[in-house]
Motif scaffolding. Structure first.
Motif, PDB file in Angstrom:
ATOM      1  N   ASP A 122       0.823  -1.212   0.000  1.00  0.00           N
ATOM      2  CA  ASP A 122       0.000   0.000   0.000  1.00  0.00           C
ATOM      3  C   ASP A 122       0.855   1.259   0.000  1.00  0.00           C
ATOM      4  OD1 ASP A 122      -2.346  -1.438  -0.092  1.00  0.00           O
ATOM      5  OD2 ASP A 122      -2.729  -1.287   2.059  1.00  0.00           O
ATOM      6  N   HIS A 123       1.899   1.259   0.812  1.00  0.00           N
ATOM      7  CA  HIS A 123       2.767   2.429   0.872  1.00  0.00           C
ATOM      8  C   HIS A 123       3.367   2.741  -0.489  1.00  0.00           C
ATOM      9  CE1 HIS A 123       5.856   5.293   1.990  1.00  0.00           C
ATOM     10  NE2 HIS A 123       6.729   4.510   1.372  1.00  0.00           N
ATOM     11  N   TRP A 124       3.998   1.751  -1.144  1.00  0.00           N
ATOM     12  CA  TRP A 124       4.713   2.014  -2.387  1.00  0.00           C
ATOM     13  C   TRP A 124       3.774   2.246  -3.565  1.00  0.00           C
ATOM     14  CZ3 TRP A 124       9.027   4.121  -1.923  1.00  0.00           C
ATOM     15  CH2 TRP A 124       9.865   3.806  -0.865  1.00  0.00           C
ATOM     16  N   THR A 125       2.653   1.566  -3.618  1.00  0.00           N
ATOM     17  CA  THR A 125       1.718   1.823  -4.724  1.00  0.00           C
ATOM     18  C   THR A 125       1.159   3.237  -4.615  1.00  0.00           C
ATOM     19  OG1 THR A 125      -0.105   0.776  -3.524  1.00  0.00           O
ATOM     20  CG2 THR A 125       1.106  -0.593  -5.091  1.00  0.00           C
ATOM     21  N   THR A 126       0.854   3.680  -3.412  1.00  0.00           N
ATOM     22  CA  THR A 126       0.369   5.047  -3.196  1.00  0.00           C
ATOM     23  C   THR A 126       1.472   6.062  -3.429  1.00  0.00           C
ATOM     24  OG1 THR A 126      -1.261   4.253  -1.612  1.00  0.00           O
ATOM     25  CG2 THR A 126      -0.701   6.590  -1.506  1.00  0.00           C
ATOM     26  N   TYR A 127       2.665   5.777  -2.969  1.00  0.00           N
ATOM     27  CA  TYR A 127       3.794   6.688  -3.129  1.00  0.00           C
ATOM     28  C   TYR A 127       4.062   6.983  -4.609  1.00  0.00           C
ATOM     29  CZ  TYR A 127       8.554   8.505  -3.146  1.00  0.00           C
ATOM     30  OH  TYR A 127       9.658   9.279  -3.376  1.00  0.00           O
ATOM     31  N   PHE A 128       4.205   5.940  -5.415  1.00  0.00           N
ATOM     32  CA  PHE A 128       4.487   6.167  -6.837  1.00  0.00           C
ATOM     33  C   PHE A 128       3.357   6.943  -7.506  1.00  0.00           C
ATOM     34  CE2 PHE A 128       7.388   2.396  -6.469  1.00  0.00           C
ATOM     35  CZ  PHE A 128       8.548   3.118  -6.663  1.00  0.00           C
ATOM     36  N   ALA A 129       2.118   6.576  -7.244  1.00  0.00           N
ATOM     37  CA  ALA A 129       0.980   7.248  -7.893  1.00  0.00           C
ATOM     38  C   ALA A 129       0.868   8.702  -7.463  1.00  0.00           C
ATOM     39  CB  ALA A 129      -0.315   6.495  -7.581  1.00  0.00           C
ATOM     40  N   ASN A 130       0.884   8.956  -6.170  1.00  0.00           N
ATOM     41  CA  ASN A 130       0.583  10.292  -5.662  1.00  0.00           C
ATOM     42  C   ASN A 130       1.792  11.197  -5.454  1.00  0.00           C
ATOM     43  OD1 ASN A 130      -2.109   9.534  -5.617  1.00  0.00           O
ATOM     44  ND2 ASN A 130      -1.993   8.857  -3.498  1.00  0.00           N
ATOM     45  N   GLU A 131       2.906  10.634  -5.058  1.00  0.00           N
ATOM     46  CA  GLU A 131       4.080  11.443  -4.739  1.00  0.00           C
ATOM     47  C   GLU A 131       5.058  11.583  -5.902  1.00  0.00           C
ATOM     48  OE1 GLU A 131       4.458  13.229  -1.973  1.00  0.00           O
ATOM     49  OE2 GLU A 131       2.452  12.497  -1.452  1.00  0.00           O
ATOM     50  N   VAL A 132       5.025  10.648  -6.830  1.00  0.00           N
ATOM     51  CA  VAL A 132       5.962  10.716  -7.951  1.00  0.00           C
ATOM     52  C   VAL A 132       5.221  11.102  -9.229  1.00  0.00           C
ATOM     53  CG1 VAL A 132       7.673   9.465  -9.320  1.00  0.00           C
ATOM     54  CG2 VAL A 132       7.503   9.037  -6.860  1.00  0.00           C
ATOM     55  N   TRP A 133       4.336  10.253  -9.699  1.00  0.00           N
ATOM     56  CA  TRP A 133       3.739  10.464 -11.016  1.00  0.00           C
ATOM     57  C   TRP A 133       2.742  11.615 -11.048  1.00  0.00           C
ATOM     58  CZ3 TRP A 133       2.687   4.588 -10.989  1.00  0.00           C
ATOM     59  CH2 TRP A 133       3.904   3.911 -11.125  1.00  0.00           C
ATOM     60  N   ALA A 134       1.885  11.746 -10.046  1.00  0.00           N
ATOM     61  CA  ALA A 134       0.920  12.860 -10.037  1.00  0.00           C
ATOM     62  C   ALA A 134       1.667  14.195 -10.035  1.00  0.00           C
ATOM     63  CB  ALA A 134      -0.009  12.768  -8.828  1.00  0.00           C
ATOM     64  N   LYS A 135       2.717  14.294  -9.240  1.00  0.00           N
ATOM     65  CA  LYS A 135       3.487  15.537  -9.175  1.00  0.00           C
ATOM     66  C   LYS A 135       4.245  15.785 -10.481  1.00  0.00           C
ATOM     67  CE  LYS A 135       3.869  15.744  -4.185  1.00  0.00           C
ATOM     68  NZ  LYS A 135       4.745  15.689  -3.015  1.00  0.00           N
ATOM     69  N   ALA A 136       4.835  14.744 -11.059  1.00  0.00           N
ATOM     70  CA  ALA A 136       5.571  14.905 -12.312  1.00  0.00           C
ATOM     71  C   ALA A 136       4.639  15.334 -13.445  1.00  0.00           C
ATOM     72  CB  ALA A 136       6.282  13.609 -12.675  1.00  0.00           C
ATOM     73  N   LEU A 137       3.477  14.713 -13.519  1.00  0.00           N
ATOM     74  CA  LEU A 137       2.536  15.080 -14.583  1.00  0.00           C
ATOM     75  C   LEU A 137       1.922  16.454 -14.323  1.00  0.00           C
ATOM     76  CD1 LEU A 137       0.938  11.615 -15.363  1.00  0.00           C
ATOM     77  CD2 LEU A 137       2.692  12.865 -16.669  1.00  0.00           C
TER      78      LEU A 137
END
Length: 148
Positions: A122-137
């Motif tokens: 849960d931590h890593w799936t949420t981290y990549f979606a919300n903290e990495v990809w959402a911010k990058a896009l």
């Protein structure tokens, strides 16, 4: 195996979005990467190319290998090289741009599969979606909406 996913709509066309992100070596559009380059003189669209990306002012570079690239289908797939920058393994990531006919816009999706400790899924799936990809896009949207 854990799976992470994020998607969003851009007001620009799929071609306009792809023009900015298609070169695997050009990664500063994310807003968090201060420097990126391809090792060994390969091009940023050549399968096997390894990208070095530095986050912000840190001295740590993340290495990623391009596994697939298609201008026709507007996507690329890559993997993290050892040592992994995160406590995950077997990470394969795809970034894809698809045309949205209604309004001549773009649908962009970023996804990954990877292995990690089950308690950390849960931590890593949420981290990549919300903290990495959402911010990058979000940074890419800003860049495309406010060209220099």
């Amino acid at each position: 195996m854990a799976k992470s996913y994020y998607s969003t709509i851009f007001e620009q066309t799929a071609d306009q979005v792809w023009d900015v992100i298609r070169d695997f070596g050009t990664y500063t559009w994310t807003g968090s990467v201060s420097e990126s380059s391809i090792e060994g003189g390969k091009s940023g669209v050549e399968v096997g190319a390894i990208r070095n990306a530095r986050l912000g002012d840190t001295s740590v570079f993340h290495r990623q290998r391009l596994l697939a690239h298609s201008d026709l289908d507007r996507f690329y797939t890559y993997e993290f090289c050892e040592p992994f920058p995160y406590p995950i393994r077997n990470c394969v990531v795809t970034l894809r741009v698809t045309p949205v006919v209604d309004g001549n816009r773009a649908f962009v999706q970023w996804s990954a599969t990877f292995d990690c400790e089950p308690a950390e899924y849960d931590h890593w799936t949420t981290y990549f979606a919300n903290e990495v990809w959402a911010k990058a896009l979000g940074s890419l949207k800003h860049l495309l909406s406010h060209p220099a």
